[in-house]
Design an enzyme around this catalytic site. Structure first.
Site, PDB file in Angstrom:
ATOM      1  N   TYR A 107       0.827  -1.213   0.000  1.00 32.18           N
ATOM      2  CA  TYR A 107       0.000   0.000   0.000  1.00 32.18           C
ATOM      3  C   TYR A 107       0.858   1.259   0.000  1.00 32.18           C
ATOM      4  CZ  TYR A 107      -3.361   3.574   1.162  1.00 32.18           C
ATOM      5  OH  TYR A 107      -4.125   4.707   1.117  1.00 32.18           O
ATOM      6  N   TRP A 109       1.308   5.548  -1.924  1.00 32.03           N
ATOM      7  CA  TRP A 109       1.003   6.488  -2.999  1.00 32.03           C
ATOM      8  C   TRP A 109       2.019   6.449  -4.130  1.00 32.03           C
ATOM      9  CZ3 TRP A 109      -1.680  11.455  -3.967  1.00 32.03           C
ATOM     10  CH2 TRP A 109      -3.001  11.431  -3.487  1.00 32.03           C
TER      11      TRP A 109
HETATM   12  N1  LIG Z   1      -0.776  18.834   1.016  1.00 35.61           N
HETATM   13  C1  LIG Z   1      -1.244  17.571   1.067  1.00 35.61           C
HETATM   14  N2  LIG Z   1      -2.433  17.284   0.484  1.00 35.61           N
HETATM   15  C2  LIG Z   1      -2.926  16.017   0.544  1.00 35.61           C
HETATM   16  C3  LIG Z   1      -2.201  14.969   1.162  1.00 35.61           C
HETATM   17  C4  LIG Z   1      -0.936  15.300   1.762  1.00 35.61           C
HETATM   18  O1  LIG Z   1      -0.250  14.428   2.347  1.00 35.61           O
HETATM   19  N3  LIG Z   1      -0.501  16.590   1.690  1.00 35.61           N
HETATM   20  N4  LIG Z   1      -2.698  13.685   1.184  1.00 35.61           N
HETATM   21  C5  LIG Z   1      -3.768  13.336   0.246  1.00 35.61           C
HETATM   22  C6  LIG Z   1      -4.466  12.132   0.744  1.00 35.61           C
HETATM   23  S1  LIG Z   1      -3.741  10.605   0.574  1.00 35.61           S
HETATM   24  C7  LIG Z   1      -5.673  12.164   1.317  1.00 35.61           C
HETATM   25  S2  LIG Z   1      -6.428  10.721   1.852  1.00 35.61           S
HETATM   26  C8  LIG Z   1      -6.391  13.441   1.477  1.00 35.61           C
HETATM   27  C9  LIG Z   1      -7.022  13.514   2.845  1.00 35.61           C
HETATM   28  O2  LIG Z   1      -8.019  14.446   2.876  1.00 35.61           O
HETATM   29  P1  LIG Z   1      -8.742  14.707   4.266  1.00 35.61           P
HETATM   30  O3  LIG Z   1      -8.966  13.446   4.958  1.00 35.61           O
HETATM   31  O4  LIG Z   1      -9.936  15.551   3.983  1.00 35.61           O
HETATM   32  O5  LIG Z   1      -7.617  15.599   4.976  1.00 35.61           O
HETATM   33  P2  LIG Z   1      -6.975  15.768   6.427  1.00 35.61           P
HETATM   34  O6  LIG Z   1      -5.921  16.791   6.217  1.00 35.61           O
HETATM   35  O7  LIG Z   1      -6.582  14.470   6.999  1.00 35.61           O
HETATM   36  O8  LIG Z   1      -8.128  16.382   7.301  1.00 35.61           O
HETATM   37  C10 LIG Z   1      -8.822  17.521   6.840  1.00 35.61           C
HETATM   38  C11 LIG Z   1      -9.357  18.322   7.976  1.00 35.61           C
HETATM   39  O9  LIG Z   1     -10.444  17.690   8.637  1.00 35.61           O
HETATM   40  C12 LIG Z   1     -10.672  18.411   9.841  1.00 35.61           C
HETATM   41  N5  LIG Z   1     -11.068  17.488  10.900  1.00 35.61           N
HETATM   42  C13 LIG Z   1     -10.317  16.518  11.490  1.00 35.61           C
HETATM   43  N6  LIG Z   1     -11.045  15.873  12.430  1.00 35.61           N
HETATM   44  C14 LIG Z   1     -12.275  16.432  12.422  1.00 35.61           C
HETATM   45  C15 LIG Z   1     -13.490  16.192  13.154  1.00 35.61           C
HETATM   46  O10 LIG Z   1     -13.601  15.303  13.999  1.00 35.61           O
HETATM   47  N7  LIG Z   1     -14.556  16.976  12.850  1.00 35.61           N
HETATM   48  C16 LIG Z   1     -14.513  17.947  11.913  1.00 35.61           C
HETATM   49  N8  LIG Z   1     -15.607  18.645  11.663  1.00 35.61           N
HETATM   50  N9  LIG Z   1     -13.388  18.195  11.221  1.00 35.61           N
HETATM   51  C17 LIG Z   1     -12.291  17.457  11.464  1.00 35.61           C
HETATM   52  C18 LIG Z   1      -9.380  19.136  10.166  1.00 35.61           C
HETATM   53  O11 LIG Z   1      -9.554  20.526   9.910  1.00 35.61           O
HETATM   54  C19 LIG Z   1      -8.421  18.552   9.132  1.00 35.61           C
HETATM   55  O12 LIG Z   1      -7.405  19.456   8.795  1.00 35.61           O
HETATM   56  O13 LIG Z   1      -5.513  14.552   1.310  1.00 35.61           O
HETATM   57  C20 LIG Z   1      -4.763  14.476   0.092  1.00 35.61           C
HETATM   58  N10 LIG Z   1      -4.109  15.764  -0.056  1.00 35.61           N
HETATM   59  N1  LIG Z   2      -1.942   9.484  11.817  1.00 31.58           N
HETATM   60  C1  LIG Z   2      -2.335   9.420  10.549  1.00 31.58           C
HETATM   61  N2  LIG Z   2      -1.793   8.497   9.710  1.00 31.58           N
HETATM   62  C2  LIG Z   2      -2.185   8.434   8.430  1.00 31.58           C
HETATM   63  C3  LIG Z   2      -3.176   9.310   7.923  1.00 31.58           C
HETATM   64  C4  LIG Z   2      -3.760  10.264   8.824  1.00 31.58           C
HETATM   65  O1  LIG Z   2      -4.663  11.034   8.447  1.00 31.58           O
HETATM   66  N3  LIG Z   2      -3.299  10.293  10.118  1.00 31.58           N
HETATM   67  N4  LIG Z   2      -3.550   9.236   6.610  1.00 31.58           N
HETATM   68  C5  LIG Z   2      -3.364   7.968   5.929  1.00 31.58           C
HETATM   69  C6  LIG Z   2      -3.524   8.103   4.489  1.00 31.58           C
HETATM   70  S1  LIG Z   2      -4.992   8.805   3.968  1.00 31.58           S
HETATM   71  C7  LIG Z   2      -2.620   7.642   3.594  1.00 31.58           C
HETATM   72  S2  LIG Z   2      -3.035   7.652   1.925  1.00 31.58           S
HETATM   73  C8  LIG Z   2      -1.349   7.069   4.016  1.00 31.58           C
HETATM   74  C9  LIG Z   2      -0.184   7.401   3.073  1.00 31.58           C
HETATM   75  O2  LIG Z   2       0.845   6.502   3.271  1.00 31.58           O
HETATM   76  P1  LIG Z   2       1.900   6.166   2.120  1.00 31.58           P
HETATM   77  O3  LIG Z   2       1.254   6.254   0.783  1.00 31.58           O
HETATM   78  O4  LIG Z   2       2.583   4.912   2.480  1.00 31.58           O
HETATM   79  O5  LIG Z   2       2.895   7.392   2.279  1.00 31.58           O
HETATM   80  P2  LIG Z   2       3.955   8.022   1.288  1.00 31.58           P
HETATM   81  O6  LIG Z   2       4.793   8.920   2.116  1.00 31.58           O
HETATM   82  O7  LIG Z   2       3.279   8.621   0.106  1.00 31.58           O
HETATM   83  O8  LIG Z   2       4.830   6.755   0.877  1.00 31.58           O
HETATM   84  C10 LIG Z   2       5.258   6.502  -0.420  1.00 31.58           C
HETATM   85  C11 LIG Z   2       6.678   5.971  -0.380  1.00 31.58           C
HETATM   86  O9  LIG Z   2       6.996   5.462  -1.663  1.00 31.58           O
HETATM   87  C12 LIG Z   2       8.273   5.934  -2.085  1.00 31.58           C
HETATM   88  N5  LIG Z   2       8.192   5.994  -3.546  1.00 31.58           N
HETATM   89  C13 LIG Z   2       7.673   6.980  -4.309  1.00 31.58           C
HETATM   90  N6  LIG Z   2       7.723   6.633  -5.606  1.00 31.58           N
HETATM   91  C14 LIG Z   2       8.283   5.408  -5.681  1.00 31.58           C
HETATM   92  C15 LIG Z   2       8.608   4.550  -6.767  1.00 31.58           C
HETATM   93  O10 LIG Z   2       8.371   4.841  -7.933  1.00 31.58           O
HETATM   94  N7  LIG Z   2       9.181   3.342  -6.447  1.00 31.58           N
HETATM   95  C16 LIG Z   2       9.470   2.983  -5.170  1.00 31.58           C
HETATM   96  N8  LIG Z   2      10.043   1.798  -4.977  1.00 31.58           N
HETATM   97  N9  LIG Z   2       9.192   3.805  -4.129  1.00 31.58           N
HETATM   98  C17 LIG Z   2       8.596   4.996  -4.378  1.00 31.58           C
HETATM   99  C18 LIG Z   2       8.452   7.267  -1.403  1.00 31.58           C
HETATM  100  O11 LIG Z   2       9.808   7.580  -1.247  1.00 31.58           O
HETATM  101  C19 LIG Z   2       7.711   7.032  -0.073  1.00 31.58           C
HETATM  102  O12 LIG Z   2       8.586   6.574   0.918  1.00 31.58           O
HETATM  103  O13 LIG Z   2      -1.042   7.511   5.342  1.00 31.58           O
HETATM  104  C20 LIG Z   2      -2.073   7.209   6.256  1.00 31.58           C
HETATM  105  N10 LIG Z   2      -1.617   7.503   7.610  1.00 31.58           N
HETATM  106 MO   LIG Z   3      -4.917   9.047   1.637  1.00 29.39          MO
END
Ligand SMILES: Nc1nc2c(c(=O)[nH]1)N[C@H]1C(S)=C(S)[C@@H](COP(=O)(O)OP(=O)(O)OC[C@H]3O[C@@H](n4cnc5c(=O)[nH]c(N)nc54)[C@H](O)[C@@H]3O)O[C@H]1N2
Ligand SMILES: Nc1nc2c(c(=O)[nH]1)N[C@H]1C(S)=C(S)[C@@H](COP(=O)(O)OP(=O)(O)OC[C@H]3O[C@@H](n4cnc5c(=O)[nH]c(N)nc54)[C@H](O)[C@@H]3O)O[C@H]1N2
Ligand SMILES: [Mo]
Length: 771
Positions: A107, A109
């Site tokens: 799993y 990104w």
């Molecule tokens: N810059 C940046 N953008 C990203 C990502 C990143 O790593 N960096 N990751 C991407 C990925 S994989 C995903 S899944 C999405 C995630 O997208 P989201 O899940 O929507 O994003 P988060 O930043 O986890 O949370 C958004 C906001 O929800 C609010 N929140 C948290 N808990 C609660 C609650 O209990 N109640 C209410 N009302 N609000 C709450 C907080 O303001 C928080 O900042 O973002 C994507 N976009």
């Molecule tokens: N506490 C907390 N934890 C969370 C979340 C949260 O809201 N709160 N959000 C969750 C969510 S929504 C998500 S999506 C996950 C994200 O979790 P991940 O998707 O596991 O996080 P990334 O940092 O995007 O990890 C990608 C890794 O792949 C490597 N990589 C990039 N490109 C390549 C490639 O082409 N080849 C290889 N071999 N490696 C590569 C990068 O260097 C990096 O280390 O985290 C989750 N964890």
């Molecule tokens: Mo995510």
């Protein structure tokens, strides 16, 4: 000459000397390039790059086994030796235990680019060997992924691809309510890339056209300044109560669209009986909700009335379901939209994740871009993806999941590329223990992330800017050629090249490569895609012309699409894919599972850890949301990410009143702790946070103290989060929330080591492993 390459953060433009990138900017066609793009070039040659294949000393000396994993130094080896070791392990594990012993979900990104997409590569490769144990669902919206098919007959991804577009919102929406906010920072990113960051301009256009934005979130400044947002800040985790009280007011004041409920939904009577308190004697009134949410009953009732008066879009962010009982706010978002009777009308209804990523609100394309076929996975066992630690710790155990039981297989080999579980999983101390269980862990990485450090064999992978590819982000109509911008750093190889070399050693007879080079694959996949498009009546240029172009556009049939419009027009001719064909406010299916943590209609269930708890052990509610300055843990050593750190640690934000009460000042080094673990962070005091709430975003590379892995010296929130599922229905992660205390760090700060390569030792007289 400037060249371009697509990344998850946008289209990067730079000058290249073949090794380094210079003068990096976002694409000049992007109206709103974001700063995270600057992590790319600034990390490419960082000392934390993996430069040569490396094997953990104990594994090389003693053979397979997890003891010492994460603690021992590495020995650098030649590619030939590393590939021999990996192919030997694959032969051993597949030969002895079969595919049920290989966890290959991997799993993560990874990077933008359709051909080199890491998960496609590894799944295709492992499928050639007989398959692998998969993880179903995801960390992003794993909980709604289990729920929404029961309620509206569609996955979150389908709901988003069919989202009512921003064009329609600008024209029709009066009131745009976002539970979990409409995030400026998260719209920097699109899975697979985003060519034009348009969310800001769309929000501004809607605002100017008279749309009023309300963000319901404990963090005010997640939103766009351009939206001129009204802020309502409930206690984290209390939204279901707030939404039930909105439903209560709509019902009590006769503001419900009874005709819509009658014709398009099932089970409203059971739900509204609960709202009225007929079973439990507790009406879910605004007064009741005030005690839970700490939002005044006038505000709640007033909001319900405004929703009923307006063309209202109810947006529920993905964060709302990355919590305990995360099904409930999602189900309630759909239910409220149904009560208003606006589902399927332009600018009204429900959506899951405007602002959670850049693509939500773009119109559906006629066809997704070409992708590498993954073949067939013949291994039957799988797990809900966020249950990985449970699987490794308790093989053979059965867990309930979405109406069935899943049995955890015995894993002997973990193979991971393109993900960082030591970033993404919860309760990292427990996860680290679980990760010691398999005999062998193989990782391909670009950087010495914590996952690479917890592997046995680490193979250096190229970054996307170091290889030829093509790509288009999800729902993004711009399809780009992505020629390599520089040569690879060190001895890094493409994941594809690594699997191709393993294929040869394993005698797979070109089942994986089909004998093609990368260029031949790109051309082959493109030509096949072009044929499919042309059969649909959409001609696109041949490959050579595409490869020389800036980009081509994937046609979009309906830029004015409205979610659920055809269902609304004729619910019999265009039913939803639910058992009833309608919106299921009560689901017989879910009810039949008998889960008390997710009953047959939406309810309020108290979270396990929240501020409203009478016996809570810690006083502050930690929100670990997505970071503004990077994507998850990717490129944490890049400049945009590094510049945000305070005393080298991840920033934690806190309201001034909470800081004062603890004698803390902006810029202090602090310790965040609870029963599960602790981490260092740098304090940023801000009134954008609701009092009682602190925010530590995800993604600082986990840097465990050598004598105590539950203490992260850098600021990874997952040493604090609980590894508990949101419910038995989804088994989704509850990563977003945890209760903590914060205190000043006294004394000298321990050094951070995770931004440098691990310790290497020379081979000396180490014998090759016997096996
Ligand atoms: N810059 C940046 N953008 C990203 C990502 C990143 O790593 N960096 N990751 C991407 C990925 S994989 C995903 S899944 C999405 C995630 O997208 P989201 O899940 O929507 O994003 P988060 O930043 O986890 O949370 C958004 C906001 O929800 C609010 N929140 C948290 N808990 C609660 C609650 O209990 N109640 C209410 N009302 N609000 C709450 C907080 O303001 C928080 O900042 O973002 C994507 N976009
Ligand atoms: N506490 C907390 N934890 C969370 C979340 C949260 O809201 N709160 N959000 C969750 C969510 S929504 C998500 S999506 C996950 C994200 O979790 P991940 O998707 O596991 O996080 P990334 O940092 O995007 O990890 C990608 C890794 O792949 C490597 N990589 C990039 N490109 C390549 C490639 O082409 N080849 C290889 N071999 N490696 C590569 C990068 O260097 C990096 O280390 O985290 C989750 N964890
Ligand atoms: Mo995510």
């Amino acid at each position: 000459m400037r060249s371009r390459h697509l990344t998850h953060f946008g289209l990067l433009e730079a000058e290249s000397d073949g090794t380094f990138l210079h003068a990096v900017t976002g694409w000049d066609g992007d109206p709103d390039p974001r700063r995270v793009i600057h992590n790319v070039a600034s990390s490419q040659h960082h000392p934390a790059r993996v430069r040569r294949p490396a094997v953990r000393q104990g594994w090389l000396e003693r053979g397979p086994g997890g003891t010492g994993r994460g603690d021992e130094p590495f020995i650098e080896v030649s590619w030939d030796e590393a590939l021999d070791l990996v192919s030997g392990e694959l032969q051993r594990v597949y030969g002895t235990h079969g595919s049920s012993a290989v966890y290959g979900d991997s799993y993560g990104w990874a990077s933008a680019g359709r051909f080199h997409h890491a998960q496609s590569q590894i799944h295709r490769f492992l499928n050639c060997l007989g398959g692998y144990v998969a993880g179903v669902g995801d960390y992003s919206y794993g909980t709604s992924g289990a729920l929404l098919p029961h309620v509206i007959g569609a996955s979150p991804a389908e709901v988003m691809a069919d989202a009512t577009t921003w064009d329609v919102i600008c024209e029709h929406t009066d009131l745009f309510i976002s539970f979990g906010g409409l995030s400026e920072k998260n719209s920097a990113i699109g899975p697979g890339g985003i060519a034009r960051h348009s969310t800001r301009a769309e929000v501004e256009r809607a605002r100017k056209a008279g749309c009023h934005f309300i963000d319901i979130t404990p963090i005010r400044d997640d939103g766009f300044a351009e939206a001129d947002t009204e802020w309502i800040a409930p206690r984290p985790g209390s939204d279901a109560a707030l939404m039930l009280a909105l439903a209560h007011t709509l019902d009590a004041e006769g503001l419900v669209d009874a005709e819509f409920l009658e014709n398009y939904t099932v089970g409203y009577d059971r739900f509204i009986a609960y709202v009225r308190g007929l079973g439990d004697g507790q009406p879910k009134s605004p007064e009741w909700a005030t005690r839970i949410t700490e939002i005044s009953s006038d505000t709640i009732a007033g909001l319900a009335r405004r929703m009923a008066r307006s063309r209202t879009m109810i947006n529920v962010s993905w964060s709302m379901q990355r919590q305990d009982h995360g099904e409930q706010p999602i189900w309630l978002g759909v239910t409220l939209a149904a009560m208003l009777g606006q589902i399927g009308l332009p600018g009204g209804g429900f959506q899951h994740g405007y602002g959670s990523s850049a693509d939500v609100g773009l119109a559906r394309r006629v066809l997704s871009p070409p992708a590498l076929p993954q073949g067939t996975n013949n291994e039957a066992s799988y797990i809900p993806v966020a249950r990985i630690a449970d699987m490794l710790l308790h093989p053979g155990t059965r867990v309930p999941y979405n109406g069935i039981e899943v049995s955890f297989p015995h894993i002997d080999l973990v193979y991971w590329i393109g993900g960082n579980p030591f970033h993404h999983h919860q309760d990292l101390t427990r996860f680290r223990r679980a990760f010691q269980r398999p005999s062998t862990v193989v990782v391909h990485e670009q950087f010495w992330t914590s996952t690479a450090r917890h592997a046995d064999i680490v193979l250096p992978a190229t970054m996307t800017i170091e290889r030829d590819d093509f790509g288009a982000g999800r729902n993004d109509p711009h399809f780009f050629p992505m020629p390599a911008l520089t040569r690879p750093v060190g001895e890094a190889r493409d994941d594809y090249a690594i699997f191709a070399a393993l294929e040869e050693r394993l005698g797979l007879n070109q089942a994986f490569t089909e004998g093609r080079t990368v260029q031949q694959w790109l051309e082959h996949l493109y030509s096949d895609w072009r044929d499919r498009l042309s059969r649909k009546g959409y001609p696109v240029p041949p490959f050579d012309e595409f490869w020389r172009s800036e980009y081509i556009e994937i046609p979009v049939p309906d830029p004015g699409q409205v979610l659920h419009a055809s269902f609304r027009t004729d619910p019999l001719a265009s039913p939803l894919a639910t058992p009833s064909g309608r919106i299921e406010i009560f689901s017989e299916t879910i009810d039949s599972f008998g889960y008390d943590d997710c009953p047959g209609h939406p309810v309020w269930l108290e979270p396990r850890e929240w501020l409203g708890q009478t016996n809570r052990r810690y006083p502050l509610h930690l929100i670990s949301n997505q970071p503004k300055t990077r994507l998850h843990s990717q490129l944490d050593v890049g400049t945009t990410s590094r510049e945000s750190k305070i005393q080298g640690r991840e920033p934690v934000r806190m309201n001034p009143s909470d800081a004062d009460a603890r004698g803390l000042r902006d810029g202090d080094a602090v310790l965040i702790r609870n029963d599960r673990g602790s981490c260092l962070a740098g304090l940023a005091v801000s009134d954008a946070l609701r009092p009682g709430v602190v925010q530590l975003s995800t993604g600082a590379w986990y840097d465990p103290d050598p004598s105590d892995p539950s203490f992260c010296r850098h600021g990874n929130p997952n040493v604090l989060t609980a590894d508990l599922p949101s419910s038995r229905l989804s088994q989704g992660t509850t990563a977003q929330h945890a209760l903590v205390e914060v205190e000043r760090w006294e004394g000298p700060l321990p050094p951070i080591t995770v931004d440098q390569p691990p310790a290497f030792v020379a081979r000396g007289d180490v014998e090759p492993p016997t096996r």
